[in-house]
Design an enzyme around this catalytic site. Sequence first.
Site, short mmCIF file in Angstrom:
data_model
loop_
_atom_site.label_atom_id
_atom_site.label_comp_id
_atom_site.label_asym_id
_atom_site.label_seq_id
_atom_site.Cartn_x
_atom_site.Cartn_y
_atom_site.Cartn_z
N CYS A 49 18.58 15.14 -21.82
CA CYS A 49 17.13 15.26 -22.07
C CYS A 49 16.80 14.90 -23.52
O CYS A 49 15.97 15.55 -24.16
CB CYS A 49 16.63 16.66 -21.73
SG CYS A 49 16.79 17.10 -19.99
N HIS A 98 14.68 17.64 -27.87
CA HIS A 98 14.75 17.67 -26.41
C HIS A 98 13.43 17.16 -25.85
O HIS A 98 12.37 17.33 -26.48
CB HIS A 98 15.01 19.12 -25.99
CG HIS A 98 15.32 19.32 -24.54
ND1 HIS A 98 14.34 19.31 -23.57
CD2 HIS A 98 16.49 19.58 -23.89
CE1 HIS A 98 14.90 19.55 -22.39
NE2 HIS A 98 16.19 19.71 -22.56
N LYS A 129 20.34 30.59 -21.50
CA LYS A 129 21.31 30.05 -22.45
C LYS A 129 21.96 31.14 -23.30
O LYS A 129 22.81 30.84 -24.14
CB LYS A 129 20.64 29.01 -23.35
CG LYS A 129 20.12 27.77 -22.61
CD LYS A 129 19.52 26.77 -23.58
CE LYS A 129 18.78 25.65 -22.86
NZ LYS A 129 19.68 24.79 -22.05
N ASP A 185 11.64 25.27 -31.87
CA ASP A 185 12.32 25.27 -30.58
C ASP A 185 13.69 25.92 -30.79
O ASP A 185 14.60 25.31 -31.34
CB ASP A 185 12.48 23.84 -30.06
CG ASP A 185 13.24 23.77 -28.74
OD1 ASP A 185 13.67 24.83 -28.23
OD2 ASP A 185 13.41 22.65 -28.21
N GLN A 188 18.48 26.24 -28.48
CA GLN A 188 19.90 26.08 -28.82
C GLN A 188 20.27 26.86 -30.09
O GLN A 188 21.43 26.80 -30.53
CB GLN A 188 20.22 24.60 -29.02
CG GLN A 188 20.03 23.73 -27.80
CD GLN A 188 21.07 23.99 -26.72
OE1 GLN A 188 22.16 24.50 -26.98
NE2 GLN A 188 20.74 23.62 -25.49
#
Length: 413
Positions: A368, A125, A229, A203, A206
């Site tokens: 993104c 991202h 999220k 990261d 997700q």
Amino acid sequence: MFSKKEIEDIRREYPFLNLKPNGKDIIYLDNGATTQKPKEVLDNIQNFYETENGNPHRGAHYLAMVSTEAYEGARARVGKFIGAKSPNEIVFLRNATEALNLIAYSYALNNLSEGDEIVISIMEHHSNLVPWQRVAEKTGAKLKYLYVDEDMQIPFSEVEEKIGKNTKILSLTGASNVVGTMPDLDKIFKYTRENSDAKIILDGAQLVPHKKVDVSKLDIDFLVFSGHKMYSAMGIGILYGREDLLNSMEPFLSGGDMIEYVYEDKTTYLPSPQRFEAGTANVEGAVNLAAAIDYIERIGMDRIDEYEKYLTDYAYDKLKKLDYLEVYTTSNKNRAPVISFNFKEAHPHDVASILDTYGIAIRSGHHCAQPLHRFLGSNFSCRASFAVYNTIEEIDYFVEHLEDVRRLLGIES
């Protein structure tokens, strides 16, 4: 696997499914962007403002103390959720993007120099790419990419070739928001530890909403993720960092609540996490994230993961059979619940707009992730992403109306 009744019970908890905010039923398949919120999480926001609203760390009155207790209790709850050794390793920020920028500015800019190397993947991202470009520009460090094969997996040869004694930062997504790839983190991080002294950043934006993450078992230095999220309110994000490492870093912002003493000519700072939480905190968001974690764990993270995999596999198989689509998501079933695709003869914005007339919400654009899309040979794509309140029937409805999109745009099958 959830029974049909359990899914019906879960769906009853989500007001958006019953209130028809745009006047019609919504098939919401944009969960990779943000999730809808169950009633107990929404009620938590009202309860906070009605019974706990005060400014933490700043007063001796009842509401200030209650707010402090709620805020620090949320910190401990988040720390337990991801396996942190101490609540002091949990920093509350606005989102994962701010957390990655904090690492880049407070750690990397002060510790990297010419000849050092930063390694990320082509799947990142922009939030885990642009900050590292800026660090490289300012320090003279070199930015290197791990590329993927035809099935969107990172070949281990890429890891062996790109990570070595000059690697000072490895910052990697736990799950691609475009192609769904979940890299073999254990193997990659183990190799990195054995062959470099790099700081390892994950990261988890997700990943954390879908799969149990234990920072101690992964042996990482930093983890970032966002609350919105994972069924929580917007505006709350998490930076996990090893306590000794956080305390060695310069503050990202300056002001109230992050200071120890202020003199006319100098200031000393509090240790982590306060040194990174300048100004009035988003106490509501922190408390709400703790409530969302309670909700997830009440249902069961493993059961959510299993069900989302079931939905993703079903949708993937359906879409792969449509010869007018190009599907980019990895075929590897160890993947995030996202499916990105394109009509071979239509712009994704047109596809998304037509689907919206049928009450189907998907994402269209570059998500993104422009470098990844260029690597895929496209500037943009459509994306359907799933959560615990989605159903097989919704996927069937979505696929049925893809045929209507094809018909309306005059695309031959």
